[in-house]
Design a protein around this motif. Structure first.
Motif, short mmCIF file in Angstrom:
data_model
loop_
_atom_site.label_atom_id
_atom_site.label_comp_id
_atom_site.label_asym_id
_atom_site.label_seq_id
_atom_site.Cartn_x
_atom_site.Cartn_y
_atom_site.Cartn_z
N HIS A 31 0.71 -1.31 -0.05
CA HIS A 31 0.06 -0.07 -0.04
C HIS A 31 0.62 0.89 0.16
O HIS A 31 0.34 1.80 0.77
N ILE A 204 -8.43 -3.40 -3.71
CA ILE A 204 -7.10 -3.88 -3.33
C ILE A 204 -6.01 -3.19 -4.13
O ILE A 204 -4.75 -3.62 -3.92
N SER A 208 -2.52 -1.36 -3.38
CA SER A 208 -0.98 -2.18 -3.49
C SER A 208 -0.08 -1.34 -5.03
O SER A 208 0.57 -1.46 -4.49
#
Length: 291
Positions: A31, A204, A208
């Motif tokens: 992240h 996500i 990421s």
């Protein structure tokens, strides 16, 4: 060692550390993204918003190439500054090779070492310099491996986002004009639950692989910013259903959409107090909504 040599050494070490930290935060830290990568991607994104058609869609791939070039440039310059105070005394030159002590010579040695080519006409003489050139060769190999893995990880994330957009378009074309109300409730619930999982996966991916946000689609059909509002419509319809399973699926999809909106608001600066407002801003920034 003179003060100037010490200053060059410290500056070179700083550039190397900046490169390593940027690669680490961009490719290895969950992240996150490094300051160099983030700045370059944002600059190219800013410029691409002023371009129309295909040139605008090329901005993100070109920006990634610029990031890799920046990493290589930082590594070359940093190691060159480490070598410069030791030129030419710290190196052994082959017959007929002129001995130079300027930055150009240091940069050449740095590029040869980083690329692991090793022509052999100039080699390190002292143990410390030999150690440095070996470390730079390892850095160069690691940088090459890291950039290849970056591409291999990023493009599957882009394909998942495009697949979700195509999936939403197919659903919209298939259920019209009655919407999901015309489907069997269990089938509709399974469909929405699948969409909720796909939306969560995209959230996500954006966390990421933040660089994936800056890729704009050539075809509007594959653009998630253009189709995500339809997912909101499906969630709203399902939450009005008396069927408990379809109601649950609608709430699940709505929750995943709120999570995606939170990512877009928190990480990419899209304004809006509601999910719809954030998605409108998302579509506008990707040029699929008109002001």
């Amino acid at each position: 060692m003179h003060f100037e040599d010490t200053l060059l050494t410290v500056l070179g070490a700083g550039l190397i550390l900046l490169m390593l930290a940027d690669v680490f935060h961009t490719l290895l830290y969950p992240h996150g993204s490094g300051p160099v990568c983030r700045t370059i991607m944002r600059v190219f994104w800013f410029l691409s918003r002023r371009l129309k058609g295909r040139p605008g869609t090329l901005a993100a791939p070109v920006a990634m190439a610029a990031v890799i070039a920046a990493w290589a440039g930082l590594a070359i310059a940093g190691w060159a500054l480490l070598y410069l105070p030791h030129l030419p005394e710290g190196f052994v030159y082959g017959d007929g090779v002129p001995q130079q002590g300027d930055f150009a010579e240091a940069a050449y040695i740095s590029m040869v070492s980083l690329s692991t080519v090793g022509f052999g006409e100039v080699v390190a003489g002292s143990p410390i310099i030999r150690l440095l050139t070996g470390l730079q060769a390892i850095t160069g190999f690691g940088l090459l491996t890291a950039t290849v893995s970056w591409f291999l990880q990023l493009f599957p994330a882009l394909n998942r986002r495009r697949a979700l957009a195509h999936h939403l378009n197919l659903i919209r074309e298939s259920v019209e004009p009655n919407g999901i109300a015309g489907l069997e409730p269990l089938h509709a619930a399974a469909l929405l639950e699948s969409l909720a999982i796909d939306v969560a996966t995209v959230s996500i991916d954006l966390l990421s692989f933040r660089e994936s946000y800056y890729f704009r689609e050539v075809e509007q059909r594959g653009s998630l910013p253009d189709t995500i509002s339809y997912a909101q419509q499906l969630a709203a319809e399902a939450q009005q259903s008396p069927n408990t399973e379809l109601l649950f699926a609608g709430r699940m999809l709505d929750a995943s959409l709120e999570e995606l909106a939170a990512v877009l608001r928190g990480k990419f600066g899209h304004p809006g107090d509601t999910t719809s407002a954030v998605f409108d801003s998302y579509a506008l920034h990707h040029k699929h909504r008109q002001r």
